[in-house]
Design a protein around this motif. Structure first.
Motif, PDB file in Angstrom:
ATOM      1  N   THR A  70      -7.552  -0.021   5.235  1.00  0.00           N
ATOM      2  CA  THR A  70      -6.372   0.839   5.272  1.00  0.00           C
ATOM      3  C   THR A  70      -5.114   0.030   4.999  1.00  0.00           C
ATOM      4  O   THR A  70      -4.243   0.455   4.237  1.00  0.00           O
ATOM      5  CB  THR A  70      -6.261   1.569   6.619  1.00  0.00           C
ATOM      6  N   ARG A  71      -5.014  -1.135   5.581  1.00  0.00           N
ATOM      7  CA  ARG A  71      -3.837  -1.980   5.350  1.00  0.00           C
ATOM      8  C   ARG A  71      -3.708  -2.403   3.890  1.00  0.00           C
ATOM      9  O   ARG A  71      -2.618  -2.729   3.435  1.00  0.00           O
ATOM     10  CB  ARG A  71      -3.880  -3.204   6.263  1.00  0.00           C
ATOM     11  N   ALA A  72      -4.807  -2.385   3.163  1.00  0.00           N
ATOM     12  CA  ALA A  72      -4.787  -2.752   1.737  1.00  0.00           C
ATOM     13  C   ALA A  72      -4.398  -1.576   0.831  1.00  0.00           C
ATOM     14  O   ALA A  72      -4.153  -1.769  -0.364  1.00  0.00           O
ATOM     15  CB  ALA A  72      -6.154  -3.295   1.325  1.00  0.00           C
TER      16      ALA A  72
ATOM     17  N   LEU B 104       2.093   1.369   5.248  1.00  0.00           N
ATOM     18  CA  LEU B 104       3.141   0.476   5.735  1.00  0.00           C
ATOM     19  C   LEU B 104       2.664  -0.317   6.949  1.00  0.00           C
ATOM     20  O   LEU B 104       2.990  -1.483   7.102  1.00  0.00           O
ATOM     21  CB  LEU B 104       4.397   1.282   6.101  1.00  0.00           C
ATOM     22  N   ASN B 105       1.926   0.343   7.825  1.00  0.00           N
ATOM     23  CA  ASN B 105       1.274  -0.356   8.931  1.00  0.00           C
ATOM     24  C   ASN B 105       0.170   0.527   9.496  1.00  0.00           C
ATOM     25  O   ASN B 105       0.194   1.750   9.348  1.00  0.00           O
ATOM     26  CB  ASN B 105       2.254  -0.767  10.040  1.00  0.00           C
ATOM     27  N   TYR B 106      -0.809  -0.127  10.080  1.00  0.00           N
ATOM     28  CA  TYR B 106      -1.966   0.554  10.653  1.00  0.00           C
ATOM     29  C   TYR B 106      -2.344  -0.253  11.884  1.00  0.00           C
ATOM     30  O   TYR B 106      -2.881  -1.362  11.782  1.00  0.00           O
ATOM     31  CB  TYR B 106      -3.104   0.568   9.629  1.00  0.00           C
ATOM     32  N   ASP B 107      -1.998   0.270  13.037  1.00  0.00           N
ATOM     33  CA  ASP B 107      -2.172  -0.487  14.273  1.00  0.00           C
ATOM     34  C   ASP B 107      -3.079   0.256  15.241  1.00  0.00           C
ATOM     35  O   ASP B 107      -2.898   1.444  15.497  1.00  0.00           O
ATOM     36  CB  ASP B 107      -0.808  -0.728  14.927  1.00  0.00           C
ATOM     37  N   LEU B 108      -4.039  -0.467  15.771  1.00  0.00           N
ATOM     38  CA  LEU B 108      -5.032   0.079  16.680  1.00  0.00           C
ATOM     39  C   LEU B 108      -4.721  -0.385  18.101  1.00  0.00           C
ATOM     40  O   LEU B 108      -4.455  -1.570  18.332  1.00  0.00           O
ATOM     41  CB  LEU B 108      -6.428  -0.387  16.251  1.00  0.00           C
ATOM     42  N   HIS B 109      -4.749   0.550  19.046  1.00  0.00           N
ATOM     43  CA  HIS B 109      -4.474   0.259  20.450  1.00  0.00           C
ATOM     44  C   HIS B 109      -5.623   0.788  21.308  1.00  0.00           C
ATOM     45  O   HIS B 109      -6.243   1.795  20.964  1.00  0.00           O
ATOM     46  CB  HIS B 109      -3.185   0.961  20.906  1.00  0.00           C
ATOM     47  N   ARG B 110      -5.851   0.104  22.431  1.00  0.00           N
ATOM     48  CA  ARG B 110      -6.853   0.568  23.399  1.00  0.00           C
ATOM     49  C   ARG B 110      -6.178   0.716  24.752  1.00  0.00           C
ATOM     50  O   ARG B 110      -5.392  -0.144  25.170  1.00  0.00           O
ATOM     51  CB  ARG B 110      -8.002  -0.440  23.508  1.00  0.00           C
ATOM     52  N   SER B 111      -6.482   1.780  25.438  1.00  0.00           N
ATOM     53  CA  SER B 111      -5.886   2.020  26.743  1.00  0.00           C
ATOM     54  C   SER B 111      -6.236   0.899  27.715  1.00  0.00           C
ATOM     55  O   SER B 111      -7.386   0.455  27.781  1.00  0.00           O
ATOM     56  CB  SER B 111      -6.392   3.355  27.297  1.00  0.00           C
ATOM     57  N   ILE B 112      -5.251   0.485  28.468  1.00  0.00           N
ATOM     58  CA  ILE B 112      -5.468  -0.512  29.516  1.00  0.00           C
ATOM     59  C   ILE B 112      -6.173   0.127  30.703  1.00  0.00           C
ATOM     60  O   ILE B 112      -6.970  -0.501  31.387  1.00  0.00           O
ATOM     61  CB  ILE B 112      -4.115  -1.119  29.958  1.00  0.00           C
ATOM     62  N   ASP B 113      -5.910   1.417  30.925  1.00  0.00           N
ATOM     63  CA  ASP B 113      -6.429   2.117  32.095  1.00  0.00           C
ATOM     64  C   ASP B 113      -7.795   2.750  31.887  1.00  0.00           C
ATOM     65  O   ASP B 113      -8.515   2.984  32.853  1.00  0.00           O
ATOM     66  CB  ASP B 113      -5.440   3.211  32.523  1.00  0.00           C
TER      67      ASP B 113
ATOM     68  N   ILE C 174      -5.996   4.554  20.454  1.00  0.00           N
ATOM     69  CA  ILE C 174      -4.846   5.180  19.796  1.00  0.00           C
ATOM     70  C   ILE C 174      -4.587   4.443  18.488  1.00  0.00           C
ATOM     71  O   ILE C 174      -4.559   3.210  18.455  1.00  0.00           O
ATOM     72  CB  ILE C 174      -3.582   5.114  20.686  1.00  0.00           C
ATOM     73  N   LEU C 175      -4.413   5.212  17.437  1.00  0.00           N
ATOM     74  CA  LEU C 175      -4.022   4.662  16.140  1.00  0.00           C
ATOM     75  C   LEU C 175      -2.575   5.036  15.879  1.00  0.00           C
ATOM     76  O   LEU C 175      -2.180   6.186  16.091  1.00  0.00           O
ATOM     77  CB  LEU C 175      -4.881   5.252  15.017  1.00  0.00           C
ATOM     78  N   TYR C 176      -1.803   4.076  15.423  1.00  0.00           N
ATOM     79  CA  TYR C 176      -0.428   4.325  15.009  1.00  0.00           C
ATOM     80  C   TYR C 176      -0.312   3.842  13.575  1.00  0.00           C
ATOM     81  O   TYR C 176      -0.502   2.657  13.296  1.00  0.00           O
ATOM     82  CB  TYR C 176       0.566   3.602  15.921  1.00  0.00           C
ATOM     83  N   GLU C 177      -0.033   4.775  12.680  1.00  0.00           N
ATOM     84  CA  GLU C 177      -0.026   4.472  11.252  1.00  0.00           C
ATOM     85  C   GLU C 177       1.266   4.968  10.625  1.00  0.00           C
ATOM     86  O   GLU C 177       1.789   5.994  11.031  1.00  0.00           O
ATOM     87  CB  GLU C 177      -1.187   5.174  10.544  1.00  0.00           C
ATOM     88  N   ASN C 178       1.749   4.248   9.626  1.00  0.00           N
ATOM     89  CA  ASN C 178       2.897   4.691   8.841  1.00  0.00           C
ATOM     90  C   ASN C 178       2.551   4.568   7.366  1.00  0.00           C
ATOM     91  O   ASN C 178       2.016   3.536   6.934  1.00  0.00           O
ATOM     92  CB  ASN C 178       4.139   3.853   9.153  1.00  0.00           C
ATOM     93  N   PHE C 179       2.862   5.619   6.636  1.00  0.00           N
ATOM     94  CA  PHE C 179       2.621   5.652   5.200  1.00  0.00           C
ATOM     95  C   PHE C 179       3.929   5.975   4.490  1.00  0.00           C
ATOM     96  O   PHE C 179       4.817   6.605   5.057  1.00  0.00           O
ATOM     97  CB  PHE C 179       1.565   6.721   4.859  1.00  0.00           C
ATOM     98  N   LYS C 180       4.032   5.569   3.230  1.00  0.00           N
ATOM     99  CA  LYS C 180       5.254   5.779   2.456  1.00  0.00           C
ATOM    100  C   LYS C 180       5.560   7.261   2.240  1.00  0.00           C
ATOM    101  O   LYS C 180       6.722   7.643   2.184  1.00  0.00           O
ATOM    102  CB  LYS C 180       5.159   5.073   1.108  1.00  0.00           C
ATOM    103  N   ALA C 181       4.528   8.081   2.099  1.00  0.00           N
ATOM    104  CA  ALA C 181       4.740   9.501   1.794  1.00  0.00           C
ATOM    105  C   ALA C 181       3.531  10.312   2.245  1.00  0.00           C
ATOM    106  O   ALA C 181       2.436   9.768   2.404  1.00  0.00           O
ATOM    107  CB  ALA C 181       4.954   9.680   0.291  1.00  0.00           C
TER     108      ALA C 181
END
Length: 117
Positions: free
Chosen positions: A45-47, A52-61, A67-74
């Motif tokens: 995805t980053r390629a 713009l960014n593709y970030d993966l998060h895992r709950s601490i609790d 959780i995925l947080y992604e940004n795309f140009k359009a």
């Protein structure tokens, strides 16, 4: 803390940029398997040219929540993203590991990107 509210709809400030926030809950005990599948999406995805960014998060609790947080140009870049073979394969497989529905939200950024020093 009191949240501020406004009756006006905020105006996007970053042109056509679009954010995607996805919340995924694995079936009990399958958090690591879901994570393995999500990690496999990060580098391809980053390629992508519109990513713009593709970030993966895992709950601490709760280790079964990702959780995925992604940004795309359009918006067209998100549409193209979901047409790629690795995304089609991922979207087809969730019932095996997901508990409930995938919660995906498309958002427009309404603040300028924070300056980093």
């Amino acid at each position: 803390m009191t949240a501020q509210t406004s009756s006006a709809t905020p105006t996007p400030v970053n042109g056509t940029q679009i954010s995607l926030v996805a919340f995924l809950r694995a079936k009990p005990g399958l958090g690591d398997e879901l994570g393995r599948r999500l990690f496999a999406l990060v580098e391809p995805t980053r390629a992508e040219p519109g990513d713009l960014n593709y970030d993966l998060h895992r709950s601490i609790d709760d280790p079964d929540i990702w959780i995925l947080y992604e940004n795309f140009k359009a918006p067209s870049d998100i549409a193209a993203h979901f047409e790629l073979p690795y995304m089609k394969a991922f979207v087809a497989a969730p019932p095996e590991v997901l508990q409930g529905e995938l919660d995906m939200r498309r958002c427009a950024m309404v603040t300028k990107v924070a300056a980093r020093t």
